[in-house]
Design a protein around this motif. Structure first.
Motif, PDB file in Angstrom:
ATOM      1  N   LEU A   1       0.604  -1.123  -0.021  1.00 47.69           N
ATOM      2  CA  LEU A   1       0.069  -0.099   0.132  1.00 47.69           C
ATOM      3  C   LEU A   1       0.906   1.296  -0.140  1.00 47.69           C
ATOM      4  CD1 LEU A   1      -2.881   1.570   0.654  1.00 47.69           C
ATOM      5  CD2 LEU A   1      -2.075   1.241   2.988  1.00 47.69           C
TER       6      LEU A   1
ATOM      7  N   THR B   1       0.264   5.618   0.116  1.00 51.10           N
ATOM      8  CA  THR B   1      -0.643   6.853   0.070  1.00 51.10           C
ATOM      9  C   THR B   1       0.014   8.043  -0.226  1.00 51.10           C
ATOM     10  OG1 THR B   1      -0.685   7.283   2.170  1.00 51.10           O
ATOM     11  CG2 THR B   1      -2.190   5.245   1.593  1.00 51.10           C
TER      12      THR B   1
ATOM     13  N   TYR C   1       6.046   6.536   0.632  1.00 44.95           N
ATOM     14  CA  TYR C   1       5.942   5.297   0.629  1.00 44.95           C
ATOM     15  C   TYR C   1       6.159   4.732  -0.767  1.00 44.95           C
ATOM     16  CZ  TYR C   1       4.734   5.392   5.452  1.00 44.95           C
ATOM     17  OH  TYR C   1       5.006   5.473   6.875  1.00 44.95           O
TER      18      TYR C   1
ATOM     19  N   LYS D   1       7.976   8.241  14.470  1.00 46.50           N
ATOM     20  CA  LYS D   1       7.371   7.930  13.303  1.00 46.50           C
ATOM     21  C   LYS D   1       7.589   9.218  12.299  1.00 46.50           C
ATOM     22  CE  LYS D   1       4.698   4.278  14.029  1.00 46.50           C
ATOM     23  NZ  LYS D   1       4.948   3.050  13.420  1.00 46.50           N
TER      24      LYS D   1
ATOM     25  N   HIS E   1       3.876  10.093   7.961  1.00 47.16           N
ATOM     26  CA  HIS E   1       2.996   8.842   8.204  1.00 47.16           C
ATOM     27  C   HIS E   1       1.903   9.216   8.914  1.00 47.16           C
ATOM     28  CE1 HIS E   1       1.547   5.735  11.093  1.00 47.16           C
ATOM     29  NE2 HIS E   1       2.103   4.719  10.176  1.00 47.16           N
ATOM     30  N   THR E   2       0.600   8.886   8.207  1.00 48.15           N
ATOM     31  CA  THR E   2      -0.713   9.348   8.488  1.00 48.15           C
ATOM     32  C   THR E   2      -1.394   7.746   9.101  1.00 48.15           C
ATOM     33  OG1 THR E   2      -0.773  11.034   7.013  1.00 48.15           O
ATOM     34  CG2 THR E   2      -2.981  10.303   7.791  1.00 48.15           C
TER      35      THR E   2
ATOM     36  N   ASN F   1      -3.152   3.630   7.317  1.00 43.05           N
ATOM     37  CA  ASN F   1      -2.846   2.210   7.459  1.00 43.05           C
ATOM     38  C   ASN F   1      -4.216   1.318   7.418  1.00 43.05           C
ATOM     39  OD1 ASN F   1      -0.437   3.028   8.166  1.00 43.05           O
ATOM     40  ND2 ASN F   1      -0.802   2.724  10.548  1.00 43.05           N
TER      41      ASN F   1
ATOM     42  N   ASP G   1       4.324  -4.467   4.171  1.00 40.72           N
ATOM     43  CA  ASP G   1       4.299  -3.049   4.237  1.00 40.72           C
ATOM     44  C   ASP G   1       5.381  -2.496   3.300  1.00 40.72           C
ATOM     45  OD1 ASP G   1       2.634  -2.514   6.221  1.00 40.72           O
ATOM     46  OD2 ASP G   1       4.383  -1.925   7.797  1.00 40.72           O
TER      47      ASP G   1
ATOM     48  N   ASP H   1       7.523  -0.537   3.713  1.00 39.16           N
ATOM     49  CA  ASP H   1       8.834  -0.125   4.341  1.00 39.16           C
ATOM     50  C   ASP H   1       9.656  -1.415   4.658  1.00 39.16           C
ATOM     51  OD1 ASP H   1       7.273  -0.921   6.040  1.00 39.16           O
ATOM     52  OD2 ASP H   1       8.076   0.615   7.723  1.00 39.16           O
TER      53      ASP H   1
ATOM     54  N   HIS I   1      12.043  -5.711   7.961  1.00 39.15           N
ATOM     55  CA  HIS I   1      11.070  -4.417   7.869  1.00 39.15           C
ATOM     56  C   HIS I   1      11.461  -3.309   8.805  1.00 39.15           C
ATOM     57  CE1 HIS I   1       6.716  -3.767   9.716  1.00 39.15           C
ATOM     58  NE2 HIS I   1       7.251  -2.754   8.939  1.00 39.15           N
TER      59      HIS I   1
ATOM     60  N   TYR J   1       9.367   2.031  12.459  1.00 38.54           N
ATOM     61  CA  TYR J   1       9.515   3.373  12.930  1.00 38.54           C
ATOM     62  C   TYR J   1      10.557   4.094  11.814  1.00 38.54           C
ATOM     63  CZ  TYR J   1       8.146   1.922  17.525  1.00 38.54           C
ATOM     64  OH  TYR J   1       7.439   1.709  18.641  1.00 38.54           O
TER      65      TYR J   1
ATOM     66  N   LYS K   1      12.596   5.612   8.745  1.00 35.85           N
ATOM     67  CA  LYS K   1      12.431   4.760   7.385  1.00 35.85           C
ATOM     68  C   LYS K   1      13.925   4.920   6.459  1.00 35.85           C
ATOM     69  CE  LYS K   1       8.301   3.924   8.086  1.00 35.85           C
ATOM     70  NZ  LYS K   1       8.373   2.656   8.842  1.00 35.85           N
TER      71      LYS K   1
HETATM   72  N1  UDP Z   1       1.073   3.858   4.696  1.00 37.62           N
HETATM   73  C1  UDP Z   1       0.978   4.501   3.728  1.00 37.62           C
HETATM   74  N2  UDP Z   1       0.992   5.826   4.062  1.00 37.62           N
HETATM   75  C2  UDP Z   1       0.868   6.341   5.285  1.00 37.62           C
HETATM   76  C3  UDP Z   1       0.917   5.452   6.155  1.00 37.62           C
HETATM   77  C4  UDP Z   1       1.123   4.182   6.083  1.00 37.62           C
HETATM   78  O1  UDP Z   1       1.074   4.269   2.519  1.00 37.62           O
HETATM   79  O2  UDP Z   1       0.713   7.483   5.514  1.00 37.62           O
HETATM   80  C5  UDP Z   1       1.246   2.125   4.380  1.00 37.62           C
HETATM   81  C6  UDP Z   1       2.584   1.954   3.988  1.00 37.62           C
HETATM   82  O3  UDP Z   1       2.239   0.531   3.098  1.00 37.62           O
HETATM   83  C7  UDP Z   1       3.306   1.669   5.320  1.00 37.62           C
HETATM   84  C8  UDP Z   1       2.205   0.856   6.049  1.00 37.62           C
HETATM   85  O4  UDP Z   1       1.124   1.564   5.585  1.00 37.62           O
HETATM   86  O5  UDP Z   1       4.757   0.617   5.260  1.00 37.62           O
HETATM   87  C9  UDP Z   1       2.374   0.926   7.572  1.00 37.62           C
HETATM   88  O6  UDP Z   1       2.853   2.345   7.981  1.00 37.62           O
HETATM   89  P1  UDP Z   1       4.571   2.117   8.453  1.00 37.62           P
HETATM   90  O7  UDP Z   1       5.241   1.055   7.852  1.00 37.62           O
HETATM   91  O8  UDP Z   1       4.932   3.559   8.188  1.00 37.62           O
HETATM   92  O9  UDP Z   1       4.662   1.752  10.124  1.00 37.62           O
HETATM   93  P2  UDP Z   1       5.438   1.043  10.903  1.00 37.62           P
HETATM   94  O10 UDP Z   1       6.034  -0.072  10.156  1.00 37.62           O
HETATM   95  O11 UDP Z   1       6.423   2.151  11.322  1.00 37.62           O
HETATM   96  O12 UDP Z   1       4.777   0.798  12.271  1.00 37.62           O
END
Ligand code: UDP
Ligand code: MN
Length: 270
Positions: free
Chosen positions: A8, A10, A14, A89, A93-94, A98, A117, A119, A224, A227, A229
């Motif tokens: 995903l 957005t 990402y 974060k 990151h929104t 998610n 994910d 990331d 993965h 937090y 990136k």
């Molecule tokens: N994501 C996105 N836009 C956002 C937040 C999340 O596309 O604003 C998607 C993206 O695939 C991301 C996943 O949702 O890898 C989860 O967020 P993230 O990986 O940043 O969270 P973490 O792994 O740090 O908890």
């Protein structure tokens, strides 16, 4: 059996992540489809590199949740209700975005999907996961034993079904429903009997310095970057994560990727 890896994106940040992910998946020699779900805000041009790498683009809407739900899950509220004390974060990151992961349950053309994910990178073939049942995920391990109680929603095996999606939406946006860690909290509640994958199928980057004895390149399949990136310039943990960031950069830039079997494990003393 029709199968797909799904991620995903957005926003443009990402997309950077997904580019490395898609490239890494291709290098594993998988024959499964690779699908990038994206929200409308992204220009086709921004997504073109993903298509060039062989990914299918699937536009999705954010979930049709209520205003009250959105209010309870804004970035400010999520961060205020339960502050992130272990890591940072990024600004891009929104949390609400998610939840759009759940859209993959609407892709009924696939019998099994492995969500990853944006990331993350896949450093060994993981096609065997398509034979695993719904819902399979690895533990949220990056600090200690207590982590094994919880799943991490950065990698999971799902069986698309519109009926499941509908049931999820109803539960997700029930009156006063609050999911402090967004989709991760929700999925754990929705699938209380989740099947555990080996931790190596979703190796969280903090393991590198926090639990170095657990790191073993011979077993690691997915890395993965939870937090901070790997494409953030000079983030606070960059020095401690340098070898992992360099590896991500190799996948992201399309340069030569090192042989995983030859990489040195993190130093640790027993
Ligand atoms: N994501 C996105 N836009 C956002 C937040 C999340 O596309 O604003 C998607 C993206 O695939 C991301 C996943 O949702 O890898 C989860 O967020 P993230 O990986 O940043 O969270 P973490 O792994 O740090 O908890
Ligand atoms: Mn993630």
């Amino acid at each position: 059996m029709a199968t797909a890896y799904v991620t995903l994106v957005t926003n443009a940040d990402y997309v950077l992540g997904a580019t490395a992910l898609v490239r890494s998946l291709k290098l594993t020699g998988t024959t499964a489809d690779i699908v990038v779900m994206h929200t409308g805000g992204l220009a086709r041009k921004a997504l073109a590199p993903l298509e060039a790498l062989g990914a299918r683009l699937q536009e999705v809407d954010l979930l049709p949740t209520s205003d009250a739900f959105i209010e309870r899950h804004t970035r400010d509220r999520i961060h205020a209700d339960r502050p992130f004390t272990k890591g940072r974060k990024p600004d891009f990151h929104t949390p609400l975005d998610n939840f759009a992961k759940l859209r993959l349950w609407q892709m009924e053309v696939y019998e099994r999907v492995v969500f990853i994910d944006a990331d993350a990178i896949v450093v060994r073939n993981i096609d065997r996961l398509f034979a695993y049942p719904e819902f399979s995920a690895a533990p949220n391990v990056y600090e200690g034993l207590a982590d094994f109680h919880r799943l991490n929603s950065g990698v999971f095996v799902a069986k698309p079904s519109q009926a499941t999606f509908d049931a999820m939406l109803e539960r997700l946006d029930a009156p006063d429903a609050h999911w402090p860690r967004t989709d991760q909290t929700f999925l754990q509640a929705f699938f209380p009997d989740w099947h555990g994958l080996p931790v190596f199928f979703n190796m969280l980057q903090y393991v590198w310095f926090a639990l170095p004895e657990l790191w073993d390149w011979k077993s690691v399949h997915v890395i993965h970057y939870q937090y901070e990136k790997p494409w953030e310039a000079d983030h606070p943990k960059a020095d401690r994560l340098r070898p992992l960031i360099d590896l991500w950069q190799a996948y992201a830039t399309g340069g030569n990727v090192p042989n995983i079997d030859t990489l040195p494990n993190p130093a640790h003393t027993r």
